[in-house]
Design an enzyme around this catalytic site. Structure first.
Site, short mmCIF file in Angstrom:
data_model
loop_
_atom_site.label_atom_id
_atom_site.label_comp_id
_atom_site.label_asym_id
_atom_site.label_seq_id
_atom_site.Cartn_x
_atom_site.Cartn_y
_atom_site.Cartn_z
N THR A 47 1.61 -0.70 -0.64
CA THR A 47 2.27 -0.13 -1.80
C THR A 47 1.38 0.85 -2.55
OG1 THR A 47 1.57 -2.20 -2.80
CG2 THR A 47 3.87 -2.02 -2.20
N GLY A 50 4.66 -5.35 -9.58
CA GLY A 50 3.21 -5.22 -9.55
C GLY A 50 2.65 -4.29 -10.60
N ILE A 52 6.59 7.92 -12.76
CA ILE A 52 6.06 7.71 -11.42
C ILE A 52 4.54 7.79 -11.50
CG2 ILE A 52 5.96 8.66 -9.08
CD1 ILE A 52 8.65 7.25 -9.90
N ASN A 94 2.07 7.48 -9.03
CA ASN A 94 1.41 8.31 -8.03
C ASN A 94 2.48 8.99 -7.18
OD1 ASN A 94 0.26 9.13 -5.45
ND2 ASN A 94 -1.59 8.03 -6.03
N GLN A 122 6.97 5.06 -0.85
CA GLN A 122 7.69 3.83 -1.16
C GLN A 122 9.20 4.03 -1.07
OE1 GLN A 122 6.60 0.41 -2.79
NE2 GLN A 122 5.50 1.07 -1.00
N LYS A 175 8.82 1.72 -13.89
CA LYS A 175 9.85 0.69 -13.69
C LYS A 175 9.67 -0.13 -12.40
CE LYS A 175 13.73 2.49 -16.42
NZ LYS A 175 15.07 3.08 -16.34
N GLY A 224 9.23 -0.43 -5.45
CA GLY A 224 9.07 -0.94 -4.07
C GLY A 224 10.38 -1.30 -3.40
N GLU A 225 11.40 -1.58 -4.20
CA GLU A 225 12.61 -2.11 -3.60
C GLU A 225 13.85 -1.24 -3.76
OE1 GLU A 225 12.22 -6.76 -3.95
OE2 GLU A 225 10.91 -5.77 -5.37
#
Lengths: 177, 352, 693
Positions: free
Chosen positions: C465, C506, C583, C585, C592, C655, C658-659
Site C-alpha cells: 500500500t 491505515g 491524496i 501520495n 491503489q 479518507k 485501499g478498497e
C-alpha cells in the site's frame, strides 16, 4: 537421494550436496540463501519464480536443481551491473509497476527475457502472422501474461517494460498506448 | 514426494534401456508437467532419466528425408518457443506456430519440449488431487468428474466440475481432455511421431498417438513403457491455416475449445480442409466427418456450420457443477464456423 | 474540527522507499528472514468434510531420516485458550471441514517435511457434510451483528407499500461467487521459540494484533511474543486476522525449541485454511417514480459462515447510505456450513453488495428509459439516509460528471446491442462506488530525533500500500521537516502498538498517531531538538463522527467488447474517478485505485471458487484453474480523483483508498456487457457460456 552439483547463480559458483527432489527455486531459497525468486504457486501457474537460464526466462519451481549443473542462472538480484539497477528495474520503480513486490523479481526477469525474445524477432499469440510486431500494449501484455500480479499493477507494468525497451529507429516503442 | 534417483545417460539407446528395464522409471524432458506431478503425488517414480540433451533440438528441412519439399523434421528436444519462432514453421505451418504461442506462457514455452508437450497429461481437477478418486490416476477408483462412487452424498450426487472436460469420445470411466495446444496444431497437419522403443524405431501418425479413454483411461497414448518420442515429422501443407483458442482468460489459460484448421479453396469450392478440436476430447479431435462433408462444397458459413454440426451430432455435455460443459457444443460449432469463415475470407480476399 | 496539516510532502508522488529492495528481490518476506539452520514444517490436512479421527499412524513419517517431530491431536501441546475454534489447532479429533489442519511434520528439509506429512496415515469415522449455500435452506439464521459491528437488519418506512405504489420497480436476485484472496505470497511464517521468547516472522497485516492473539492462544505474556513483518507479499484481508497456519508454526517451533521453523502454506492449502469471501445471494428491490426518484430500496442477503466460527459479511450495509429513499430495508441471513471460516477480503460488504445494488440501478435506468448516470444523480443525497447525519463531504455526483466527461459518455446510444465493430459487440457501463472512512481506536507512534534525522516508529504494516513512503510524507509535514530527513520504521512489535491494516484505515489511524506524536514532539522540543529527544503519542477519537457521516465515493466507467461468435469478453477501457479526500501520495494512490479496479475486473470476468458439494472442498484450488486477471486481460485503466477538501476526517484530510477501487467495478463491467449484448448477467463471473447464442 542426494547428489553433488555446482550451481552457478548470478555469476557465483555454489557447490551443493542436494536432494534430487530439490527444485532450483528451493535450492536458491532454502540452500543458497538467494530469495530473490519467489514461490507463489510452486506449479508454474504464477511466474513469481522466474529466473534467466542462459539468458532465457524459465520457471525455477518446475526445474529440478540436479539438471542445472553448468547452466548460468540469473535472478533479479544479479541483474544489475556494478551495483546499479538494470534499466527494467529502474523503469519498474519509476512507473510504480508493483505494490507488494512479491511478483516483482519474477516480472523483472520475465521482462528482461521477453525483450531479448522480441529482439530476436520472436512472435507472440497476438502478432499478426507474417508481420514483425511493434512492441505495443497488446504485445507486451500478452508476452508478460505468464507473470500474475494480484495487486493489479499490470497497467503500470506494461508502460514500464515499454520504457525499458531498447528504442528502434523509426518506431514509437516508448509511446503510450 | 518420494525420493528418486536421477540419471543423465549418454545416448538415447541407453536411456530407452534404462527406462524399459525399470517399471518405476520415467523420462524427464522439460519437466513442466512431470515436476508438477511429482509435487502433487500423481506419479512417484524411483528413477528419472533425463533426455533433454539426448534427442535432437534441431528443426531440419524434410526434403532429404522423404518428407517432401516443404516438410520439416522436428527433434523431440526442440523447445516450444523455438518451434513457434522458427521462420519456416511460421511461414509454412502458421497453425502450428499459433497453437504453440497460444499455449502456456513465455517461460513455460522456453522449457517445454516437443516430445514432452505431446505427452502432457490432463488438467482434470480430480486427476490432479490425490484425495479424490480418479480412474486415470488409480484405475478402478472411479471417475469423480462423472460421479463419486460409494460416497455417502446426503445432499448431492451427480457430476463434478466439468468445465474443462470432454464432449466427444468420453467413456463412463473418464471424461478428461488432453490439454495440449501444440498437439491440436500438429493433428491437423497429419504429423507423424517418431518413437524409439526397446525393439527399435517406429513412426506413428499423430492422430493415432493419443487414445480415447474407453475402459483404460490410465493410458493416455498408445506408447508402451520405455517408448521415447524422438521427433515429429511435418509433411508439406497446402492451403491456409489458423489456430484459435477460446478460454476463460485472454492468455495463460487452458482451452475451453480450440480449433486448428487448414483450408484449401480452388475454383470456388473446398479442395481440401482439415479441422482439429482441442479441449473437447481425450485426444486432439480430428473432425473427419465435417472434413468429408466440406470437400467439394462451397466455402460458405452455412456449409461450415452444417458440417461442424454434423461432426458434433454425437457430442454430449456433462451436467456438472457451475453449469457443466454442455455449452462447449455450441461453442465448438461457433468457433469452427468462425475460423473457417475467416480462412475462406482471407483466401478470397473478401472483407468479412 | 481537526487542525489540518499544511501540505508540503503530502500530495506529491515520491517513489516507493522500498523500491530497490523489491525490484531486486532483496526485501525479506516472512519465509525469507535469514536464520541459522532452519527446520521446515508441512501441514497434514483432513480428507473428509466432517467426522472424527479414529486413528493417526505417524510411524512411517517418524521413521524417515531427517524428521524432527510429527504433531497430531494425539500429542500436540494443549493450548491455553481454545475459544476460537479456528485457532484451536490440533486440539480435537473432530473434523469440521475438509482440508482442516489435523497434523504437521517438522523436518530438516522442506522435501522431507512434505514427504513425512504425506506418510501420516489417518482413519476417520466419516459423517455427512453440508456445504451448499442456498436461499431456500430452512436453517438460515439472523446473526446478532455483521462484520464491523453493524446492525444485522435495517428497516425504515414500508418497502412493501412502496413497491405496491411504485410506477416502476426492479426485483431481481444477484449472486457473487466464493472468492479467495490469493495474495501472491502465501501465508508464511518463520518461528523460533528460545529463552522464553517466541519470535514470529509472520506475513501479516498487523504485527501487534498477531502478537496479542498468539499470546492468548498459547497462554503467553504479550511481551514474550515478538512479531516481525517489514514486507507483506499481498494480503487483501486474508492476513488481517490470525489464522491456523501461524498458530501451527508457533506450535512447531515450540516442539523443537531453539530451532527456527519455516512454514509456507502451499497454494492449494490456502484455499482451505487461509480465508475467503463468502458467496452471496442478494435479493434487491427498487421502487421508483417515473422521474427516477427512488421511493424504496430493499437489499436482503443470504450468505455463509463456518459452523465452527461465525463471520457475517456486511454485504447490504453500504446500500443503507448510498441513495436516498423514504422506504428502506436491508437484512443478512447466514447458513452455517461445514466449511472453512470466511473472512475479510478487500472491501468486505461493499464489494459484493455494490454488485447487486449497482446492477439493479442499471436495470432500473433501462426500465425508465433514463440515462444511468442521471438516475444516480437524481438520487443523490446530502444526508446519510442511514444515520441521518450530513456527509462530511460527498462528491459522488462530481465523480459521475467528471467520469462521464472523461470517458466520452455523452456519445452513448443507450439501446443495448446497438454498437457493433467487426465481429465485436461493444457496450459501456457505469456504477457508483462507496467506502466508509474508518479510524481504529488504538495506535501509537514515537517520534525521535537521532543523528540529525527524525525517526517515526509505529508497528504498522505495508501490504504494498506504500506505508513506508506515505507515513514519511505525513511525518514530514507534521514536523515541518524535509521528507528526506524523516525515517519511518514499521512492521515490528518493538515499535509502538498499531492497529491492523484493514478497512482502508491505515493512513487515517497510523497517520493520525504520527501527527499527534510529531506535534507533541514540536510542542516539547521546539524546532531545534537535541539528539535523542523522543515523544510518544496516540491516535485520538474523532469527535466529528458525532456530527458527520464519513465516506469516500467514486464512479466507474467501463467499455466491454464481446465476441459475437464465442461470447469472449474483453475490457479495453476502464475509468475510475474518486473523491477520497486528500491524496497523500499521487503515484502510489493511483496504483491503489487501479489495483482495486483490476481486482474488480477479475471478480467480474474470472474469479470463482468451485465448491464440490460431494467432497466439501474447492476443486479449482490453484492459480491455473482459479483465474485471476492476467496482464492480457487488462486494457487501458484511467484513474482520476477530485481535489476534495474534507476538514472533518483527520489532520491530513485523507479518507483511505485501499478498497474503494474494487467497489462497484464488477457492476460496471456487467452493465457494460449488458449494453453490448442485451444479456443481463446477474450471476458472477461473466463467463462466455452465459453470453453464447
Amino acid at each position: 537421494m542426494e547428489t553433488e552439483l555446482t550451481l552457478r547463480i548470478d555469476g557465483q559458483d555454489h557447490h551443493l550436496t542436494i536432494d534430487t527432489r530439490t527444485t532450483l527455486l528451493d535450492a536458491l531459497r532454502e540452500r543458497i540463501g538467494n530469495t530473490s525468486a519467489k514461490k507463489g504457486c510452486d506449479h508454474g501457474q504464477c511466474g513469481a519464480c522466474t529466473v534467466l537460464t542462459d539468458g532465457r526466462r524459465t520457471l525455477s519451481c518446475l526445474t529440478l536443481a540436479v539438471t542445472q549443473g553448468g547452466a548460468e542462472i540469473t535472478t533479479a538480484e544479479g541483474l544489475g551491473q556494478d551495483g546499479g539497477l538494470h534499466p527494467v528495474q529502474q523503469a519498474f520503480i519509476d512507473h510504480d509497476a508493483f505494490q507488494c513486490g512479491y511478483c516483482t523479481p519474477g516480472q523483472v526477469c520475465s521482462a528482461v527475457g521477453m525483450l531479448a525474445e522480441y529482439a530476436d524477432g520472436w512472435p507472440s499469440a497476438v502478432t499478426e502472422p507474417g508481420t514483425t510486431a511493434e512492441l505495443d500494449h497488446d504485445e507486451i501484455a500478452e508476452r508478460m501474461s505468464g507473470n500474475l500480479c494480484r495487486c493489479g499493477a499490470y497497467a503500470n507494468i506494461v508502460p514500464a517494460v515499454q520504457a525499458a525497451a531498447p528504442r528502434r529507429e523509426g518506431t514509437n516503442a516508448g509511446g503510450a498506448r | 514426494m518420494k525420493p528418486f534417483a536421477y540419471q543423465a545417460p549418454g545416448d538415447v539407446v541407453d536411456a530407452v534401456r534404462s527406462v524399459a528395464e525399470d517399471p518405476a522409471a520415467v523420462y524427464l524432458g522439460g519437466g513442466t508437467n512431470l515436476v508438477d506431478h511429482l509435487k502433487l503425488g500423481i506419479v512417484s517414480p524411483d528413477l528419472l532419466v533425463d533426455v533433454t540433451s539426448l534427442t535432437s533440438a534441431e528443426i531440419t528441412d524434410g526434403d532429404g528425408g522423404g518428407l517432401g519439399v516443404g516438410g520439416l523434421s522436428v527433434g523431440a528436444a526442440v523447445r516450444n518457443s523455438d518451434l513457434a519462432a522458427d521462420p519456416r514453421v511460421r511461414e509454412r505451418f502458421r497453425v502450428l506456430s499459433q497453437a504453440l504461442l497460444a499455449g502456456a506462457s513465455g517461460q513455460l514455452r522456453n522449457m517445454a519440449t516437443t516430445g514432452g508437450n505431446l505427452l502432457q497429461r490432463t488438467r482434470c481437477v480430480y486427476f490432479q488431487n490425490v484425495s479424490t478418486p480418479c480412474n486415470k490416476r488409480e484405475p478402478g477408483s472411479g471417475c469423480s468428474a462423472l460421479a463419486v462412487p460409494g460416497r455417502p452424498a446426503p445432499t448431492h450426487d451427480g457430476a463434478g466440475w466439468t468445465r474443462n472436460h470432454a464432449i466427444l469420445g468420453a467413456s463412463e470411466h473418464c471424461v478428461a481432455t488432453h490439454p495440449s495446444d501444440m498437439a491440436v496444431g500438429m493433428a491437423v497437419l497429419d504429423a507423424r511421431v517418431r518413437v524409439l522403443g526397446p525393439d527399435g524405431e517406429r513412426v506413428i501418425p499423430l492422430t493415432e498417438l493419443h487414445r480415447l479413454p474407453g475402459d483404460a483411461p490410465e493410458r493416455d497414448t498408445v506408447l508402451e513403457h520405455g517408448d521415447l518420442i524422438t521427433g515429429v515429422e511435418l509433411p508439406p501443407m497446402r492451403g491456409r491455416s489458423a489456430y484459435r483458442k477460446v478460454r476463460d482468460r485472454a492468455s495463460y489459460a487452458f482451452a475451453l475449445v480450440s480449433v486448428a484448421a487448414v483450408l484449401d479453396v480452388a475454383d470456388g469450392v473446398v479442395r481440401d480442409v482439415r479441422v482439429a478440436l482441442g479441449g473437447v476430447a481425450h485426444k486432439p479431435w480430428r473432425a473427419t466427418r465435417a472434413e468429408e462433408q466440406l470437400r467439394g462444397a462451397a466455402p460458405t458459413p452455412a456449409n461450415f456450420r452444417a458440417a461442424i454440426e454434423a461432426e458434433l451430432t454425437d457430442a454430449r455435455g456433462v451436467d456438472g457443477l457451475d453449469g457443466g460443459n454442455a455449452f462447449k457444443i455450441p461453442l465448438a460449432a461457433a468457433t469452427v464456423t468462425a475460423v473457417l469463415r475467416d480462412l475462406a475470407a482471407s483466401e478470397t480476399g473478401d472483407p468479412r | 474540527m481537526t487542525e489540518m496539516l499544511e501540505h508540503q510532502a503530502i500530495g506529491r508522488g515520491p517513489a516507493r522507499r522500498d523500491g530497490v529492495r523489491k525490484v531486486t528481490g532483496t526485501a525479506p518476506y516472512a519465509y525469507e528472514h535469514p536464520v541459522e539452520n532452519p527446520a521446515f514444517c508441512h501441514p497434514v490436512q483432513s480428507t473428509v468434510g466432517r467426522g472424527r479421527i479414529t486413528a493417526i499412524d505417524t510411524s512411517a513419517a517418524l521413521a524417515l531420516d531427517g524428521v524432527l517431530a510429527v504433531l497430531t491431536p494425539d500429542d500436540a501441546e494443549r493450548l491455553a485458550n481454545t475459544d476460537d475454534a479456528e485457532l484451536a489447532v490440533l486440539q480435537t479429533h473432530e473434523v469440521a471441514f475438509r482440508g482442516q489442519i489435523i497434523g504437521a511434520a517438522v523436518a530438516e528439509t522442506s522435501e522431507v517435511a512434505r514427504q513425512a506429512a504425506d506418510l501420516v496415515a489417518v482413519t476417520y469415522d466419516q459423517a455427512p457434510h453440508d456445504v451448499v449455500l442456498s436461499d431456500s435452506r430452512d436453517d438460515l439464521y439472523r446473526p446478532d451483528a455483521v462484520n464491523g459491528g453493524f446492525p444485522t437488519d435495517s428497516n425504515e418506512g414500508d418497502i412493501e407499500a412502496a413497491l405496491a405504489a411504485a410506477e416502476v420497480t426492479v426485483t431481481q436476485t444477484y449472486t457473487t461467487a466464493m472468492y479467495h484472496q490469493n495474495p501472491l505470497e502465501p501465508h508464511t511464517t518463520t518461528a523460533r521459540s528460545e529463552d522464553g521468547v517466541l519470535t514470529l516472522w509472520d506475513s501479516t497485516q498487523g504485527v501487534h494484533p498477531v502478537r496479542k492473539a498468539v499470546a492468548k492462544v498459547l497462554g503467553l505474556e504479550p511481551d514474550a511474543v515478538h512479531v516481525v513483518c517489514p514486507y507483506v507479499g499481498g494480503a487483501f484481508g486474508s492476513k488481517g486476522q490470525l489464522k491456523a497456519n501461524t498458530v501451527l508454526a508457533a506450535m512447531a517451533a515450540r516442539a523443537v525449541p531453539g530451532r527456527s521453523v519455516r512454514l509456507a502454506l502451499t497454494r492449494q492449502q490456502m484455499f482451505d485454511v487461509a480465508g475467503y469471501r463468502t458467496p452471496t445471494i442478494q435479493h434487491v428491490t427498487l421502487a421508483a417514480n417515473r422521474d427516477g426518484t427512488l421511493t424504496g430500496i430493499a437489499h436482503d442477503v443470504v450468505e455463509q459462515t463456518a459452523r465452527i466460527k461465525e463471520f457475517a459479511e456486511q454485504t447490504a450495509v453500504s446500500t443503507r447510505s448510498l441513495y436516498a429513499a423514504p422506504n428502506r430495508r436491508t437484512s443478512h441471513r447466514l447458513a452455517a456450513l461445514d466449511v472453512g471460516v470466511p473472512s475479510w477480503m478487500r472491501a468486505p460488504g461493499e464489494c459484493p453488495g455494490m454488485f447487486g445494488t449497482e446492477v439493479a440501478m442499471d436495470e432500473l435506468a433501462q426500465e425508465l428509459g433514463m440515462d444511468p448516470v442521471e438516475l444516480r444523480v437524481v438520487n443523490d443525497t446530502e444526508i446519510d439516509p442511514d444515520s441521518g447525519k450530513p456527509f462530511s463531504s460527498r462528491n459522488l455526483v462530481a465523480c459521475l460528471r467528471e467520469g462521464a466527461q472523461r470517458f466520452g459518455w455523452a456519445d452513448r446510444d443507450p439501446a443495448p446491442r446497438s454498437r457493433r465493430e467487426g465481429n465485436q459487440l461493444v457496450g459501456t457501463g457505469v456504477a457508483s462506488s462507496v467506502y466508509p472512512v474508518y479510524r481504529m481506536p488504538k495506535s501509537t507512534a514515537t517520534v525521535r530525533f537521532s543523528g540529525g534525522r527524525y525517526v517515526a516508529e509505529i508497528g504498522a504494516a505495508d501490504l504494498g500500500t506504500g506505508t513506508w513512503t506515505s507515513l514519511a510524507q505525513i511525518a514530514a509535514d507534521a514536523l515541518g521537516a524535509d521528507l528526506a530527513s524523516v525515517e519511518v520504521r514499521i512492521g515490528d512489535t518493538r515499535y509502538p502498538e498499531a492497529s491492523v491494516a484493514g478497512g482502508s484505515s491505515g493512513m487515517t489511524t497510523w497517520g493520525s498517531a504520527v501527527v499527534e506524536a510529531a506535534r507533541a514532539f514540536r510542542a516539547k522540543f521546539g524546532a531545534d531538538p537535541s539528539d535523542g529527544d523522543e515523544v510518544e503519542a496516540a491516535v485520538q477519537a474523532n469527535p466529528a463522527t458525532d456530527d458527520y457521516a464519513m465516506f469516500a465515493f467514486g464512479a466507474h466507467f467501463v467499455e466491454a467488447r464481446v465476441d459475437a461468435d464465442t461470447g469472449e469478453v474483453r475490457v479495453p477501457r476502464m475509468l475510475g474517478v474518486f473523491a477520497a479526500g486528500k491524496i497523500i501520495n499521487a503515484r502510489l494512490a493511483r496504483s491503489q485505485f487501479l489495483g482495486g479496479m483490476t481486482m474488480g475486473l477479475s471478480m467480474a470476468l474470472h474469479e470463482t471458487s468451485v465448491m464440490d458439494p460431494r467432497f466439501g472442498h474447492v476443486v479449482n484450488h490453484d492459480l491455473a484453474e482459479y483465474h485471476i486477471t492476467a496482464n492480457a486481460d487488462v486494457g487501458e485503466i484511467d484513474v482520476g480523483w477530485l481535489d476534495e477538501h474534507d476538514p472533518h476526517v483527520n489532520a491530513m484530510g485523507s479518507k483511505g483508498i485501499g478498497e474503494i477501487g474494487i467497489v462497484g467495478a464488477a457492476a460496471a463491467v456487467s452493465n457494460a456487457v449488458h449494453h453490448a449484448t442485451g444479456v443481463r448477467v446477474r450471476e458472477l463471473p461473466i463467463t462466455l457460456d452465459k453470453l453464447l447464442g
